[in-house]
Enzyme design. Structure first.
Site, PDB file in Angstrom:
ATOM      1  N   HIS A 168       6.489  -2.070   1.743  1.00 17.19           N
ATOM      2  CA  HIS A 168       7.600  -2.551   2.579  1.00 17.19           C
ATOM      3  C   HIS A 168       7.014  -3.299   3.779  1.00 17.19           C
ATOM      4  O   HIS A 168       5.959  -2.921   4.299  1.00 17.19           O
ATOM      5  CB  HIS A 168       8.410  -1.369   3.138  1.00 17.19           C
ATOM      6  N   CYS A 262      11.282   4.010   9.188  1.00 15.87           N
ATOM      7  CA  CYS A 262      11.951   4.270   7.902  1.00 15.87           C
ATOM      8  C   CYS A 262      13.115   5.251   8.064  1.00 15.87           C
ATOM      9  O   CYS A 262      14.107   5.168   7.340  1.00 15.87           O
ATOM     10  CB  CYS A 262      10.995   4.900   6.892  1.00 15.87           C
TER      11      CYS A 262
END
Ligand code: ARG
Length: 271
Positions: A168, A262
């Site tokens: 990511h 996150c």
């Protein structure tokens, strides 16, 4: 220099995170997560936000969706609309319905990506001035960029991620404000490194150690950065740039490849 201050966030209480039983990124260590420690660490993060005056909205985790704790991956909020994610891996697809329900119940208008467009929300996307930077290569691709650009009516700049450890964008990249961002050069191919250099006046390198310590996976509010504990050189870099840092030990979440960013979906900034 524009510094935005967070007003409210959405987070997911890790009630069943320890049941994680699959590997979809190289950091993951299923079977090693300690449920109570994860819960305590998460509460610490929540308390840090509350102390900063941030409103924390909480969604509770049902059984069977361990990575649902990573709220930022679920969609991008812009005003009262949310562009809902579509997870690349089958293992995470059941998370979406719970967030969709929460967003609907809380008055958000849901926007969907067309079939075949995979996208993992803020995990892979950062607004930078009037553009959206999107990490591609592991969880999103060129088609995602086209679809997101249309859905949000914004110019999307794809950044090619080169290594599965940086699956990511928020593992190797962190914008601080409209002028400064941190990045780990090896996370990107040459062309994308050049794109970043052109775009960002003050691009600061993260060392391998800082990147492995999940420094990039931080939350910025005003001149404060909330980040993974045990990153003293990153703290120093922040200080030099005029930022305060708040350390939170989120080691249990790193066992699934996650950190503060996150776990936190930013819903609203102060105007
Ligand atoms: N295990 C999760 C996955 O691989 C971790 C996601 C963390 N989220 C993030 N924004 N980096 O999908």
């Amino acid at each position: 220099m524009k510094q935005k201050t967070i007003k409210s966030v959405l987070m997911c209480k890790p009630l069943h995170f320890a049941e994680l039983n699959y590997i979809i990124n190289p950091w993951m260590k299923p079977g090693t997560i300690k449920e109570q420690i994860a819960l305590d660490q998460w509460e610490q993060l929540v308390n840090s936000y509350k102390k900063l005056g941030i409103t924390v909205n909480v969604i509770e985790q049902p059984l069977g969706v361990p990575d649902m704790v990573f709220a930022t991956d679920q969609g991008i909020v812009h005003g009262k609309k949310v562009l809902l994610s579509r997870f690349w891996h089958e293992e995470r697809r059941d998370e979406t319905q719970f967030y969709k329900d929460w967003f609907e119940q809380n008055g958000y208008q849901i926007e969907y990506l067309p079939a075949g467009a995979y996208f993992e929300g803020n995990g892979d996307a950062y607004f930078f001035k009037n553009k959206l930077l999107v990490g591609i290569g592991f969880r999103a691709d060129e088609f995602t960029c086209e679809a997101v650009s249309k859905a949000l009516d914004i110019e999307v700049i794809p950044l090619q991620i080169t290594n599965a450890s940086f699956y990511h964008l928020d593992v190797g990249f962190l914008p601080l404000n409209d002028e400064t961002a941190f990045y780990y050069p090896k996370a990107f191919n040459k062309r994308s490194r050049e794109v970043l250099k052109q775009l960002i006046p003050n691009l600061v390198e993260l060392s391998e150690e800082e990147t492995e310590g999940f420094s990039a996976n931080s939350v910025v509010t005003g001149n404060t950065v909330i980040h993974q504990a045990g990153n003293p050189t990153f703290t120093e870099k922040l200080k030099k740039l005029g930022y305060n840092s708040i350390d939170v030990d989120l080691s249990e979440f790193k066992k699934s490849g996650g950190g503060a960013h996150c776990l936190t979906n930013i819903l609203k900034y102060y105007e």
